[in-house]
Design an enzyme around this catalytic site. Structure first.
Site, short mmCIF file in Angstrom:
data_model
loop_
_atom_site.label_atom_id
_atom_site.label_comp_id
_atom_site.label_asym_id
_atom_site.label_seq_id
_atom_site.Cartn_x
_atom_site.Cartn_y
_atom_site.Cartn_z
N LYS A 34 27.63 49.51 58.09
CA LYS A 34 28.59 49.01 59.08
C LYS A 34 29.24 50.19 59.81
O LYS A 34 29.32 50.21 61.03
CB LYS A 34 29.64 48.15 58.36
CG LYS A 34 30.65 47.53 59.29
CD LYS A 34 31.60 46.62 58.54
CE LYS A 34 32.79 46.26 59.41
NZ LYS A 34 33.78 45.44 58.74
N GLU A 84 26.59 58.12 50.92
CA GLU A 84 25.36 57.81 50.18
C GLU A 84 24.25 57.42 51.16
O GLU A 84 23.11 57.88 51.07
CB GLU A 84 25.60 56.64 49.20
CG GLU A 84 26.57 56.94 48.08
CD GLU A 84 28.03 56.72 48.45
OE1 GLU A 84 28.36 56.64 49.66
OE2 GLU A 84 28.86 56.64 47.53
N GLY A 117 32.03 44.06 55.10
CA GLY A 117 30.76 44.51 54.50
C GLY A 117 30.25 43.58 53.42
O GLY A 117 29.08 43.22 53.38
N ARG A 118 31.15 43.15 52.54
CA ARG A 118 30.70 42.32 51.40
C ARG A 118 30.43 40.87 51.79
O ARG A 118 30.03 40.07 50.95
CB ARG A 118 31.71 42.41 50.26
CG ARG A 118 33.14 42.10 50.66
CD ARG A 118 34.13 42.52 49.57
NE ARG A 118 35.52 42.42 49.99
CZ ARG A 118 36.17 43.36 50.65
NH1 ARG A 118 35.54 44.46 51.02
NH2 ARG A 118 37.44 43.21 50.98
N GLU A 121 36.19 43.62 45.06
CA GLU A 121 36.63 44.43 46.20
C GLU A 121 37.61 43.63 47.06
O GLU A 121 38.47 44.18 47.72
CB GLU A 121 35.41 44.87 47.03
CG GLU A 121 35.69 46.09 47.90
CD GLU A 121 34.44 46.74 48.48
OE1 GLU A 121 34.02 47.79 47.97
OE2 GLU A 121 33.86 46.18 49.43
N HIS A 139 21.55 37.04 23.67
CA HIS A 139 21.08 37.94 22.60
C HIS A 139 21.75 39.30 22.70
O HIS A 139 21.24 40.27 22.15
CB HIS A 139 19.55 38.05 22.68
CG HIS A 139 18.90 36.71 22.45
ND1 HIS A 139 18.58 36.25 21.20
CD2 HIS A 139 18.61 35.71 23.32
CE1 HIS A 139 18.07 35.03 21.32
NE2 HIS A 139 18.09 34.67 22.60
N LYS A 166 36.53 58.73 47.49
CA LYS A 166 35.62 59.30 48.49
C LYS A 166 36.20 60.60 49.05
O LYS A 166 35.49 61.59 49.20
CB LYS A 166 35.45 58.33 49.67
CG LYS A 166 34.66 57.08 49.39
CD LYS A 166 34.43 56.34 50.72
CE LYS A 166 34.03 54.91 50.51
NZ LYS A 166 33.94 54.14 51.76
#
Ligand code: F6P
Length: 553
Positions: free
Chosen positions: A209, A215, A270-271, A356, A387, A515
């Site tokens: 965005k 990253e 973004g999410r 978030e 399990h 960041k």
């Protein structure tokens, strides 16, 4: 900032606090035994899914008070404000309009004084055309070969949504393209992906965005370097790199051709962005028609959310049950447990969406809140969890409410498997609800011939106290449409909870500090550079240790 009544001052809050005192003394299995209409009363059919919330520790009075809480908090007005594109993302002064991206009506969608529909439709059409050109083979790489592999580079909301959907809908893909997703700045991930690929037949989708995320930018630069080593010619980039971003300027500066830039808008968080061109990998992998199905499924849930009465409104009920469990019964976490292998990335995706959004500790007035906001959201494919960590769900000291998500039909029908899976889905919520008490354990062991002395040694270890809340969500089958509805169900749950807690659900400033500090620390990791003496002793010690053992390049 307009005035508002704080969550804990809403009229129904104190009633619910007293109700919680009473309900804590109750056993869910007794509530079921006393009322054989409990399932009918506390389950709803919503578009493309069914929700049973009856296995929560509540009764009709509590539900009445929870619905009053939603009214006291003016959730319905806020819902209208969101759909009317008011700037309900007040801390960033933006509208919250991911719902516009899947609005399948023909009505104008006014956002900030402009009809957004033409721009939304134009991007959809560009996505459709790109997919068509790729699939038909008309789009060729720099040596004239057709594209076989698509690498989506992005992180967080620019990765988790497309990845989760492509995984969930694998059965509907013609597998024309091999899809790869790279999010981690750890070079191991991109090296592994690139190691398998041929630059002549690879298309990169750089999804960001902001187009500033470290990253993604690092991975995109590595991908470009790898590509240029083979292609040599900058002009070839236009045939192998496309981008999705709000930041055309930075995308162009990166070297991506104007015609390969897909737009998104600042009114899409973004999410919540998989409905936009961030969903391009979904379109490429599954075809445009499947993407439209996904949008339609979400749109159906949007309509249900807007029009169903509160008491039959699935996102509203999910949100209210969550608030009951978190704030009144005091449970610290929320597990998401898909009983469908297709949905194996769903917990990770929803973890970002929920945590978030509502992982906030100040209210709209900037005051520290004195109640819990979002619980710890986590999860795993349920059957594997059985399990692994279910022991704690059944007998641990914390009570962890859980959402069980299953399907009536599997996407792959392998004889003998699906009923076995679903028997576990039904059994687990039953076991978590009813438990097994000491007398039952004694009877069971006696019937097996265990001696009374041995029984008394182990009886307490075998007791399950039950009373552990679950929601059961059933889809007919995981399909683009039902998945769209399921995601939208949770998105609206998040919205409702944020409104009731009075927190800003649509910013994410909590991710910034780390960041900024990382940007300062990175140059200090260079062996030729010193370490900032202003750091605390732990950080200095750790960086020193790292540098001492780091091999000289
Ligand atoms: O750091 C968090 C975050 O901003 C998320 O909200 C977002 O989904 C992700 O990073 C990626 O951001 P972008 O799409 O701008 O690269």
């Amino acid at each position: 900032m307009q005035t508002f009544v704080r969550f804990e001052q809403l009229p129904s809050y104190s009633k619910l606090t007293s109700q919680a005192e009473l309900l804590r003394q109750q056993q869910m299995k007794k509530l079921f035994a006393d009322d054989n209409s409990r399932f009918t009363s506390f389950s709803v059919k919503a578009p493309n899914l069914f929700l049973d919330f009856s296995k929560n520790l509540f009764n009709a009075d509590v539900l009445g008070d929870l619905l009053a809480l939603a009214r006291d908090a003016d959730v319905e007005t806020w819902r209208s404000r969101m759909f009317a594109a008011e700037h309900i993302n007040a801390s960033e002064d933006r509208a919250v309009m991911h719902v516009a991206l899947r609005d399948r009506s023909a009505n104008p969608i006014m956002i900030d004084g402009k009809d957004a529909r033409p721009a939304i439709n134009a991007e959809l059409e560009r996505m459709r055309l790109l997919e068509q050109k790729l699939r038909s083979g008309e789009w060729k790489g720099y040596t004239g070969k057709t594209i076989s592999d698509v690498v989506s580079i992005g992180i967080g909301g620019s990765n988790l949504g497309p990845l989760m959907v492509c995984e969930a809908l694998k059965a509907y893909s013609d597998k024309r393209f091999t899809m790869h997703f790279v999010s981690n700045i750890d070079g191991v991930q991109i090296a592994e992906v690139l190691g398998k690929l041929n630059p002549e037949t690879t298309l990169f989708v750089i999804a960001s965005k902001t187009f500033t995320t470290q990253e993604t930018m690092t991975n995109a630069a590595t991908a470009e370097r790898w590509f240029m080593e083979a292609a040599k010619d900058k002009a070839a980039i236009a045939k192998h790199f496309v981008a999705v971003s709000t930041n055309r300027k930075l995308v162009t500066a990166f070297g991506i051709a104007e015609e390969n830039i897909f737009d998104m808008w600042d009114w899409v968080g973004g999410r919540f962005s998989l409905w936009s061109a961030i969903g391009l990998p979904i379109v490429i992998d599954l075809g445009f028609d499947q993407f439209v199905e996904l949008l339609e499924g979400a749109y159906e849930m949007d309509q249900h959310f807007q029009s169903a009465p509160l008491a039959q409104n699935a996102p509203m009920l999910m949100a209210l049950m969550g608030i009951w469990n978190r704030n009144f019964l005091g449970y610290p976490a929320q597990a998401l447990l898909p009983y469908d292998q297709c949905l194996h990335r769903f917990p990770a995706y929803m973890q970002q969406a929920e945590m978030e959004s509502n992982g906030k500790s100040v209210n709209w007035a900037g005051e520290q809140v004195n109640f819990g906001t979002v619980p710890l959201v986590w999860g795993e494919v349920g059957i594997n969890g059985q399990h692994a960590f279910y022991q704690m769900l059944h007998q641990g000291t914390d009570i962890i409410p859980a959402d069980f998500i299953g399907s009536i039909e599997p996407t792959e029908n392998v004889p003998g498997h699906h009923d076995a899976l679903m028997a576990n889905y039904f059994a687990q919520t039953q076991a978590l609800m009813q438990g097994i008490d000491a007398d039952q354990v004694r009877q069971e062991l006696t019937a097996k011939g265990v001696s009374p002395a041995r029984i008394e040694e182990i009886v307490e270890h075998k007791v399950h106290r039950g009373n552990r809340p679950t929601n059961s969500i059933l889809l007919q089958k995981v399909s683009a449409r039902s998945l769209g509805s399921l995601i939208a169900l949770y998105e609206h749950k998040i919205f409702v909870q944020g409104i009731i807690w009075r927190v800003h659900s649509y910013d994410q400033w909590g991710v910034e500090l780390g960041k900024v500090l990382a940007a300062g620390i990175q140059p200090e990791l260079d062996l030729a550079r010193g370490i900032n003496p202003a750091h605390d002793s732990s950080t200095i010690g750790l960086i020193n240790y790292y540098k001492q053992l780091k091999k000289k390049p």
